[in-house]
Motif scaffolding. Sequence first.
Motif, PDB file in Angstrom:
ATOM      1  N   ILE A  88     -39.758   9.724  16.278  1.00 32.75           N
ATOM      2  CA  ILE A  88     -38.792   8.716  14.751  1.00 32.75           C
ATOM      3  C   ILE A  88     -38.007   8.935  13.945  1.00 32.75           C
ATOM      4  O   ILE A  88     -37.408  10.067  13.538  1.00 32.75           O
ATOM      5  N   ILE A  89     -37.488   7.725  13.530  1.00 33.58           N
ATOM      6  CA  ILE A  89     -36.533   7.548  12.292  1.00 33.58           C
ATOM      7  C   ILE A  89     -36.757   6.837  11.164  1.00 33.58           C
ATOM      8  O   ILE A  89     -36.884   5.634  11.787  1.00 33.58           O
ATOM      9  N   ILE A  90     -36.301   7.054   9.969  1.00 36.16           N
ATOM     10  CA  ILE A  90     -36.408   6.330   9.228  1.00 36.16           C
ATOM     11  C   ILE A  90     -35.425   5.818   8.397  1.00 36.16           C
ATOM     12  O   ILE A  90     -34.798   6.873   7.741  1.00 36.16           O
ATOM     13  N   THR A 139     -38.832   1.085  19.036  1.00 44.21           N
ATOM     14  CA  THR A 139     -39.580   0.270  18.572  1.00 44.21           C
ATOM     15  C   THR A 139     -39.893   0.218  17.259  1.00 44.21           C
ATOM     16  O   THR A 139     -39.546   1.452  16.672  1.00 44.21           O
ATOM     17  N   ILE A 140     -39.306  -0.768  15.928  1.00 46.97           N
ATOM     18  CA  ILE A 140     -39.429  -0.537  14.806  1.00 46.97           C
ATOM     19  C   ILE A 140     -41.476  -0.582  14.254  1.00 46.97           C
ATOM     20  O   ILE A 140     -42.129  -1.960  14.909  1.00 46.97           O
ATOM     21  N   VAL A 141     -41.565   0.408  14.263  1.00 52.93           N
ATOM     22  CA  VAL A 141     -43.033   0.482  13.968  1.00 52.93           C
ATOM     23  C   VAL A 141     -43.972   0.023  12.800  1.00 52.93           C
ATOM     24  O   VAL A 141     -45.153  -0.421  12.300  1.00 52.93           O
ATOM     25  N   GLN A 142     -42.366   0.210  12.246  1.00 57.95           N
ATOM     26  CA  GLN A 142     -43.367   0.269   9.943  1.00 57.95           C
ATOM     27  C   GLN A 142     -41.719  -0.255   9.762  1.00 57.95           C
ATOM     28  O   GLN A 142     -40.840  -0.398   9.736  1.00 57.95           O
ATOM     29  N   GLU A 143     -41.848  -1.239   8.591  1.00 59.89           N
ATOM     30  CA  GLU A 143     -41.024  -2.272   7.423  1.00 59.89           C
ATOM     31  C   GLU A 143     -41.838  -1.721   5.883  1.00 59.89           C
ATOM     32  O   GLU A 143     -42.984  -1.698   6.130  1.00 59.89           O
ATOM     33  N   PHE A 144     -40.838  -1.622   5.145  1.00 59.89           N
ATOM     34  CA  PHE A 144     -41.519  -1.009   3.771  1.00 59.89           C
ATOM     35  C   PHE A 144     -40.146  -1.686   2.603  1.00 59.89           C
ATOM     36  O   PHE A 144     -39.139  -1.030   2.911  1.00 59.89           O
ATOM     37  N   ILE A 148     -48.058   4.893   0.242  1.00 63.71           N
ATOM     38  CA  ILE A 148     -47.904   6.135   2.171  1.00 63.71           C
ATOM     39  C   ILE A 148     -48.424   5.474   2.963  1.00 63.71           C
ATOM     40  O   ILE A 148     -48.994   4.662   3.294  1.00 63.71           O
ATOM     41  N   TYR A 149     -46.964   5.604   4.215  1.00 68.12           N
ATOM     42  CA  TYR A 149     -47.426   5.026   5.400  1.00 68.12           C
ATOM     43  C   TYR A 149     -47.488   5.954   6.504  1.00 68.12           C
ATOM     44  O   TYR A 149     -47.242   6.868   6.660  1.00 68.12           O
ATOM     45  N   THR A 150     -48.499   5.327   7.573  1.00 69.16           N
ATOM     46  CA  THR A 150     -49.052   6.380   8.293  1.00 69.16           C
ATOM     47  C   THR A 150     -48.529   6.058   9.446  1.00 69.16           C
ATOM     48  O   THR A 150     -49.435   5.069   9.732  1.00 69.16           O
ATOM     49  N   VAL A 151     -47.687   6.882  10.516  1.00 69.50           N
ATOM     50  CA  VAL A 151     -47.349   6.263  11.611  1.00 69.50           C
ATOM     51  C   VAL A 151     -47.504   7.071  12.856  1.00 69.50           C
ATOM     52  O   VAL A 151     -47.367   8.674  12.692  1.00 69.50           O
ATOM     53  N   ASP A 152     -47.274   7.112  14.054  1.00 70.74           N
ATOM     54  CA  ASP A 152     -47.803   7.891  15.297  1.00 70.74           C
ATOM     55  C   ASP A 152     -46.154   8.029  16.019  1.00 70.74           C
ATOM     56  O   ASP A 152     -45.628   6.865  15.992  1.00 70.74           O
ATOM     57  N   GLY A 153     -46.506   9.328  16.435  1.00 71.19           N
ATOM     58  CA  GLY A 153     -45.458   9.796  17.076  1.00 71.19           C
ATOM     59  C   GLY A 153     -45.668  10.578  18.383  1.00 71.19           C
ATOM     60  O   GLY A 153     -46.726  10.422  18.434  1.00 71.19           O
ATOM     61  N   ASP A 154     -44.526  11.247  19.268  1.00 74.42           N
ATOM     62  CA  ASP A 154     -44.677  11.353  20.112  1.00 74.42           C
ATOM     63  C   ASP A 154     -46.324  13.113  20.212  1.00 74.42           C
ATOM     64  O   ASP A 154     -46.496  13.391  20.756  1.00 74.42           O
ATOM     65  N   THR A 155     -45.538  13.769  19.000  1.00 68.70           N
ATOM     66  CA  THR A 155     -46.485  15.181  18.854  1.00 68.70           C
ATOM     67  C   THR A 155     -47.725  14.961  17.910  1.00 68.70           C
ATOM     68  O   THR A 155     -47.758  15.998  17.688  1.00 68.70           O
ATOM     69  N   GLY A 156     -48.052  13.570  17.573  1.00 68.23           N
ATOM     70  CA  GLY A 156     -48.630  13.625  16.341  1.00 68.23           C
ATOM     71  C   GLY A 156     -48.689  11.992  15.429  1.00 68.23           C
ATOM     72  O   GLY A 156     -49.493  11.973  14.634  1.00 68.23           O
ATOM     73  N   GLY A 157     -47.266  12.306  15.153  1.00 69.19           N
ATOM     74  CA  GLY A 157     -47.408  11.589  14.060  1.00 69.19           C
ATOM     75  C   GLY A 157     -47.212  11.933  13.007  1.00 69.19           C
ATOM     76  O   GLY A 157     -46.398  13.355  12.616  1.00 69.19           O
TER      77      GLY A 157
END
Length: 117
Positions: A107-109, A43-48, A55-64
């Motif tokens: 997470i992949i950017i 899932t794409i959780v953020q686009e910029f 600065i963008y904050t995203v949550d991941g499997d181990t805390g983000g």
Amino acid sequence: MKKKELWILILIAAGALIALVVLNRNTPAESSGTKVAIQHGNTIVQEFDPNVDAIYTVDGDTGGLQVEVKDGKWRVINEKCPNHICASMGWASVDDPIPITCLPNNIIIYPEESAAQ
């Protein structure tokens, strides 16, 4: 001015005009409308927009993690994962062939244009 000289000037001007058009068409992300995606799992959780500093904050499997965007580039900061490899990848841009990847966070950017290629 002789006719031959006039034709040479016209050819030089035409060449310069063509070069400007070609260079203008190949400008960086600011005119191409390229967006960068932050994907968690499938899932794409953020686009910029890479040309808007933020600065963008995203949550991941181990805390983000946080993604810092500045001057058309982005990097991972303040990640919560064991090895911190994604932060050590440094700055990325639209021209970079390798996306920033945080495997522990899943997470992949990446620039969305490169996903289609």
